[in-house]
Motif scaffolding. Sequence first.
Motif, PDB file in Angstrom:
ATOM      1  N   ALA A 167     -14.928 -48.854  13.079  1.00 57.46           N
ATOM      2  CA  ALA A 167     -14.534 -50.403  13.239  1.00 57.46           C
ATOM      3  C   ALA A 167     -13.294 -50.227  13.915  1.00 57.46           C
ATOM      4  O   ALA A 167     -12.451 -50.395  15.440  1.00 57.46           O
ATOM      5  CB  ALA A 167     -13.956 -51.625  13.013  1.00 57.46           C
ATOM      6  N   ILE A 168     -12.244 -49.618  13.794  1.00 54.47           N
ATOM      7  CA  ILE A 168     -11.037 -49.249  14.428  1.00 54.47           C
ATOM      8  C   ILE A 168     -10.924 -48.429  15.897  1.00 54.47           C
ATOM      9  O   ILE A 168     -10.855 -49.040  17.017  1.00 54.47           O
ATOM     10  CB  ILE A 168      -9.552 -49.205  14.114  1.00 54.47           C
ATOM     11  N   GLU A 169     -11.769 -47.723  15.171  1.00 54.24           N
ATOM     12  CA  GLU A 169     -11.759 -46.990  16.570  1.00 54.24           C
ATOM     13  C   GLU A 169     -12.759 -47.230  17.858  1.00 54.24           C
ATOM     14  O   GLU A 169     -12.548 -47.338  18.824  1.00 54.24           O
ATOM     15  CB  GLU A 169     -12.744 -45.459  15.830  1.00 54.24           C
ATOM     16  N   GLU A 170     -13.556 -48.717  17.615  1.00 58.34           N
ATOM     17  CA  GLU A 170     -14.783 -49.207  18.032  1.00 58.34           C
ATOM     18  C   GLU A 170     -14.269 -49.889  19.273  1.00 58.34           C
ATOM     19  O   GLU A 170     -14.577 -49.783  20.292  1.00 58.34           O
ATOM     20  CB  GLU A 170     -16.055 -49.474  17.071  1.00 58.34           C
ATOM     21  N   ILE A 171     -12.933 -50.330  18.336  1.00 58.16           N
ATOM     22  CA  ILE A 171     -12.573 -51.770  19.160  1.00 58.16           C
ATOM     23  C   ILE A 171     -12.063 -50.757  19.739  1.00 58.16           C
ATOM     24  O   ILE A 171     -11.376 -51.856  21.568  1.00 58.16           O
ATOM     25  CB  ILE A 171     -11.978 -53.073  18.372  1.00 58.16           C
ATOM     26  N   HIS A 172     -11.225 -49.882  19.825  1.00 57.70           N
ATOM     27  CA  HIS A 172     -10.071 -49.481  20.732  1.00 57.70           C
ATOM     28  C   HIS A 172     -11.020 -49.180  21.465  1.00 57.70           C
ATOM     29  O   HIS A 172     -10.152 -49.067  23.193  1.00 57.70           O
ATOM     30  CB  HIS A 172      -9.221 -48.008  20.035  1.00 57.70           C
ATOM     31  N   ALA A 173     -12.306 -47.869  21.220  1.00 56.36           N
ATOM     32  CA  ALA A 173     -12.959 -47.563  22.513  1.00 56.36           C
ATOM     33  C   ALA A 173     -13.427 -48.627  23.533  1.00 56.36           C
ATOM     34  O   ALA A 173     -13.713 -48.477  24.927  1.00 56.36           O
ATOM     35  CB  ALA A 173     -14.035 -46.705  22.547  1.00 56.36           C
ATOM     36  N   ASP A 174     -13.296 -50.111  22.712  1.00 60.85           N
ATOM     37  CA  ASP A 174     -14.189 -50.756  23.857  1.00 60.85           C
ATOM     38  C   ASP A 174     -13.104 -51.459  24.754  1.00 60.85           C
ATOM     39  O   ASP A 174     -13.177 -51.890  25.933  1.00 60.85           O
ATOM     40  CB  ASP A 174     -14.320 -52.427  22.880  1.00 60.85           C
ATOM     41  N   TYR A 175     -11.487 -51.272  24.485  1.00 65.39           N
ATOM     42  CA  TYR A 175      -9.873 -51.936  24.772  1.00 65.39           C
ATOM     43  C   TYR A 175     -10.238 -50.889  25.780  1.00 65.39           C
ATOM     44  O   TYR A 175     -10.037 -51.831  27.066  1.00 65.39           O
ATOM     45  CB  TYR A 175      -9.437 -52.206  23.782  1.00 65.39           C
TER      46      TYR A 175
END
Lengths: 136, 138
Positions: free
Chosen positions: A4-12
């Motif tokens: 989840a953290i990797e996905e949120i970072h990628a989104d940002y």
Amino acid sequence: MPSAIEEIHADYVARYGTPRIEAVEAGRVRDYLLALNEPADPAPNIPVPPLFLLTLGRTRRPQPSRGSAVNAGDEYEFLAPVYIGDTITVERRVLGIDEKEGKQGKMYLTRAEAAYTNQHGTLVARAKLNTLRWGW
Amino acid sequence: MSFLETLQVGQEIPALGKGPVTRQMLVEWCAAENDYYTLHYDERVAAAMKLPGTPIQGTYKYALMGQAVQHWLAGRGTLNKLSARYRGLNLEGEHITARGRISQIEADGRVTLEVWIEGANGERSTEGVAVVTVSKQR
């Protein structure tokens, strides 16, 4: 599969990873004030409302990959006035993403910072922008 | 007497009320900040998040606090810093008010205020701190 953290970072990074150059246009300042039901008569020789900066460097695409999001907090420091006709470069970066336990399960607090620089290279403002996401 | 000399700790700045905040205003705010997050104008999205209505954008409330400080200063000072913590929601149709109170005055003209948004129920939904520099000129 990314966490989840990797996905949120990628989104940002997808949304805000590229510096954005924005013109401070009279029409946008007027729309900002009208949306607040405030008298809207921006003049070139008067600095724009400081918080107008929060409208710069935003984007409509890409949409977040999934889940829900809310703003958790904002903090702006205003270092120099901004005028209609200025060109502002907005650069954002993630400082960290923290996992928290919330009412709806795991929540993720993204801590980011933004720098606003005018056409003369003057840093006119910097901001700390916190967002909360959940739904993984 | 300078503007600085007229100020006292505990003094409130004039309140800035808006409302009812209509859906049109929420959509206009989406346009103003170039962020069309559906939560703020589609009650189906709000319902999926178990909310009773579409919430007023946090940044709208933040900007309103900024306007309250700007109106109070009326050119007699500059806003140096403003923070907001979004603690609670205000929903479409609500009347909200931005308020502020002086918490610290320094001799060099730096003045700190607590600022907040009060909802229709009188509760503070958003809280922050403003730091301004006010004129010492008489």
